[in-house]
Design an enzyme around this catalytic site. Structure first.
Site, PDB file in Angstrom:
ATOM      1  N   HIS A 209     -24.631  26.460 -14.526  1.00 39.67           N
ATOM      2  CA  HIS A 209     -25.694  26.913 -13.629  1.00 39.67           C
ATOM      3  C   HIS A 209     -27.085  26.385 -13.984  1.00 39.67           C
ATOM      4  O   HIS A 209     -28.038  26.634 -13.263  1.00 39.67           O
ATOM      5  CB  HIS A 209     -25.754  28.435 -13.589  1.00 39.67           C
ATOM      6  CG  HIS A 209     -26.370  29.029 -14.825  1.00 39.67           C
ATOM      7  ND1 HIS A 209     -25.681  29.178 -15.996  1.00 39.67           N
ATOM      8  CD2 HIS A 209     -27.621  29.463 -15.071  1.00 39.67           C
ATOM      9  CE1 HIS A 209     -26.479  29.697 -16.905  1.00 39.67           C
ATOM     10  NE2 HIS A 209     -27.669  29.887 -16.377  1.00 39.67           N
TER      11      HIS A 209
HETATM   12  C1  UD1 Z   1     -31.463  32.811 -14.008  1.00 42.15           C
HETATM   13  C2  UD1 Z   1     -32.272  32.552 -15.265  1.00 42.15           C
HETATM   14  C3  UD1 Z   1     -31.398  31.835 -16.295  1.00 42.15           C
HETATM   15  C4  UD1 Z   1     -30.123  32.608 -16.547  1.00 42.15           C
HETATM   16  C5  UD1 Z   1     -29.416  32.806 -15.219  1.00 42.15           C
HETATM   17  C6  UD1 Z   1     -28.127  33.570 -15.382  1.00 42.15           C
HETATM   18  C7  UD1 Z   1     -34.693  32.185 -15.008  1.00 42.15           C
HETATM   19  C8  UD1 Z   1     -35.755  31.164 -14.940  1.00 42.15           C
HETATM   20  N1  UD1 Z   1     -33.415  31.694 -15.014  1.00 42.15           N
HETATM   21  O1  UD1 Z   1     -31.159  31.562 -13.416  1.00 42.15           O
HETATM   22  O2  UD1 Z   1     -32.111  31.734 -17.510  1.00 42.15           O
HETATM   23  O3  UD1 Z   1     -29.303  31.894 -17.451  1.00 42.15           O
HETATM   24  O4  UD1 Z   1     -30.293  33.526 -14.330  1.00 42.15           O
HETATM   25  O5  UD1 Z   1     -27.459  33.676 -14.180  1.00 42.15           O
HETATM   26  O6  UD1 Z   1     -34.989  33.362 -15.049  1.00 42.15           O
HETATM   27  N2  UD1 Z   1     -28.877  33.841  -6.118  1.00 42.15           N
HETATM   28  C9  UD1 Z   1     -27.998  34.572  -5.358  1.00 42.15           C
HETATM   29  N3  UD1 Z   1     -27.744  35.856  -5.762  1.00 42.15           N
HETATM   30  C10 UD1 Z   1     -28.323  36.422  -6.829  1.00 42.15           C
HETATM   31  C11 UD1 Z   1     -29.229  35.672  -7.573  1.00 42.15           C
HETATM   32  C12 UD1 Z   1     -29.485  34.385  -7.223  1.00 42.15           C
HETATM   33  O7  UD1 Z   1     -27.449  34.104  -4.394  1.00 42.15           O
HETATM   34  O8  UD1 Z   1     -28.027  37.596  -7.128  1.00 42.15           O
HETATM   35  C13 UD1 Z   1     -29.143  32.449  -5.729  1.00 42.15           C
HETATM   36  C14 UD1 Z   1     -30.426  32.259  -4.988  1.00 42.15           C
HETATM   37  O9  UD1 Z   1     -30.205  31.332  -3.983  1.00 42.15           O
HETATM   38  C15 UD1 Z   1     -31.354  31.682  -6.010  1.00 42.15           C
HETATM   39  C16 UD1 Z   1     -30.410  30.937  -6.935  1.00 42.15           C
HETATM   40  O10 UD1 Z   1     -29.193  31.657  -6.891  1.00 42.15           O
HETATM   41  O11 UD1 Z   1     -32.320  30.882  -5.444  1.00 42.15           O
HETATM   42  C17 UD1 Z   1     -30.887  30.871  -8.355  1.00 42.15           C
HETATM   43  O12 UD1 Z   1     -31.233  32.193  -8.841  1.00 42.15           O
HETATM   44  P1  UD1 Z   1     -32.476  32.417  -9.820  1.00 42.15           P
HETATM   45  O13 UD1 Z   1     -32.621  33.863 -10.112  1.00 42.15           O
HETATM   46  O14 UD1 Z   1     -33.643  31.678  -9.307  1.00 42.15           O
HETATM   47  O15 UD1 Z   1     -32.099  31.673 -11.145  1.00 42.15           O
HETATM   48  P2  UD1 Z   1     -30.713  31.462 -11.875  1.00 42.15           P
HETATM   49  O16 UD1 Z   1     -30.293  30.057 -11.618  1.00 42.15           O
HETATM   50  O17 UD1 Z   1     -29.738  32.548 -11.561  1.00 42.15           O
END
Ligand code: UD1
Length: 368
Positions: A209
């Site tokens: 991820h």
């Molecule tokens: C975040 C953390 C990372 C951690 C990871 C674990 C930061 C900068 N990054 O990254 O350190 O290792 O979580 O998972 O804080 N999304 C969903 N559902 C959710 C959450 C996210 O669909 O419940 C999608 C959204 O489209 C979002 C993308 O996933 O834009 C990325 O989510 P985001 O919270 O921005 O960062 P992670 O890649 O999950």
């Protein structure tokens, strides 16, 4: 004696298994009044709610429901909402964990309101500022009043950066508290059967991820090519993170590949699979630690790690991020599986040491 109010903050999936054992312990201790805040950085049930249930976490006192956004939007939104909570609650300290945007946002709010900050997993450094997590770690540690440290490198980095010795407490690893606490239940999970595996069938487990690995199509394609080759030797199960799901295209996994894509799994089911896996291929931080605690070979699809003890003492190997290096690491463990040992203080009792260190800090700040 009035209990000391402590706000514990979580927001993203990897925070919850670190908070669970500590909140459980603190809630049973009259000296503390422990409030739980969930920022809602992760909001899908599979990424958040399922973890609360699996870990037996109490309902949060505050659900901030910030959701996704750019780094600035997400961090700013968390700060705005958390500031009101801190102003209303007037806690004696705020405890944040790990390196996600919720960590830096809430540490910054607390520090500006002159509330002491406790950082769980302090001092870890990848020395790679292109990772958002590294920026979050650096800034959070600059603002923290108590560093709860999981491994010696963390204490070393903090000292090198000039942290005062009395603020550093080597406590071990809360994530491993959760792992040992839930291992039996995980072993009883029938997840392997639900994934279509035969009894005793060997498999590898994959997670990916990191933005650097999945946001660039060429980069992701190279990693997926390596996984496809590996899957010809060993079938792979791949629970896909939402960030990765939106980037994986049809060409990445095709007919004849033995890679099974799954929805994100809950804590117990994932642990159940990890326990049985022959090898884990991942770019996660926490999974490097969990595989080391379980003695399972881990190929980390990164060029660096902020958790060097998993390489020095554990079962972790840095496999790099290109097809060639990943396949070379795969061959290497085929020839000679890496043996490891469990690092000091990863014994399932980190929560007690965290509680004692937090209490000592509060006493220094005048709480009796
Ligand atoms: C975040 C953390 C990372 C951690 C990871 C674990 C930061 C900068 N990054 O990254 O350190 O290792 O979580 O998972 O804080 N999304 C969903 N559902 C959710 C959450 C996210 O669909 O419940 C999608 C959204 O489209 C979002 C993308 O996933 O834009 C990325 O989510 P985001 O919270 O921005 O960062 P992670 O890649 O999950």
């Amino acid at each position: 004696m009035q209990a000391a109010k402590l706000i514990c903050v979580g927001g993203a999936r990897p925070n919850f298994m670190k908070l669970a054992p500590l909140v459980r312990l603190l809630r049973g201790d009259d000296r503390f009044q422990t409030l739980l805040v969930n920022t809602g950085q992760h909001y899908d049930d599979q990424m958040s709610g399922q973890f609360f249930r699996d870990l037996g976490m109490p309902e949060p006192d505050y659900q901030m429901e910030v959701g996704s956004g750019s780094h600035a939007v997400q961090t700013g939104e968390i700060m705005k909402r958390f500031e009101t909570i801190v102003q209303n609650e007037q806690p004696r300290a705020v405890l944040v964990v790990g390196d996600v945007n919720s960590t830096i946002a809430c540490a910054l709010v607390a520090a500006k309101l002159h509330v002491p900050v406790v950082h769980v997993e302090a001092g870890l450094r990848s020395f790679d500022r292109s990772m958002p997590e590294e920026i979050n770690r650096l800034v959070t540690d600059v603002l923290s009043d108590l560093f709860l440290v999981t491994e010696e490198s963390g204490a070393f980095n903090l000292r090198t950066e000039g942290a005062a010795e009395e603020k550093i407490a080597m406590v071990g690893n809360l994530m491993i508290d959760s792992l040992f606490f839930h291992l039996k239940r995980a072993e009883e999970s029938d997840i392997a059967r639900r994934c279509g595996l035969q009894e005793n069938q060997s498999f590898g487990l994959v997670t990916l991820h990191r933005p650097a690995n999945v946001d660039d199509a060429m980069q992701l394609a190279g990693i997926m090519e390596a996984l496809r080759e590996i899957s010809q030797d060993l079938p792979l199960l791949f629970p896909v993170h939402p960030r990765t799901r939106s980037r994986l295209s049809r060409e990445n996994v095709g007919e004849g590949d033995c890679i099974r894509l799954l929805d994100p799994l809950g804590y117990i089911d994932f642990l159940g699979l990890m326990r049985r896996a022959a090898v884990v291929l991942t770019d996660s931080g926490g999974i490097q630690e969990e595989t080391t605690a379980l003695g399972i070979p881990c190929l980390t699809i990164r060029d660096n790690t902020e958790r060097p003890i998993t390489v020095e003492q554990g079962t972790n190997i840095l496999a790099g991020t290109c097809k060639k290096s990943i396949l070379a690491a795969w061959e290497q463990i085929g020839r000679q599986p890496k043996q490891g040992r469990i690092p000091p203080l990863w014994d399932g009792r980190a929560a007690e040491r965290c509680r004692d260190a937090v209490w000592q800090m509060l006493e220094k700040h005048g709480v009796r």
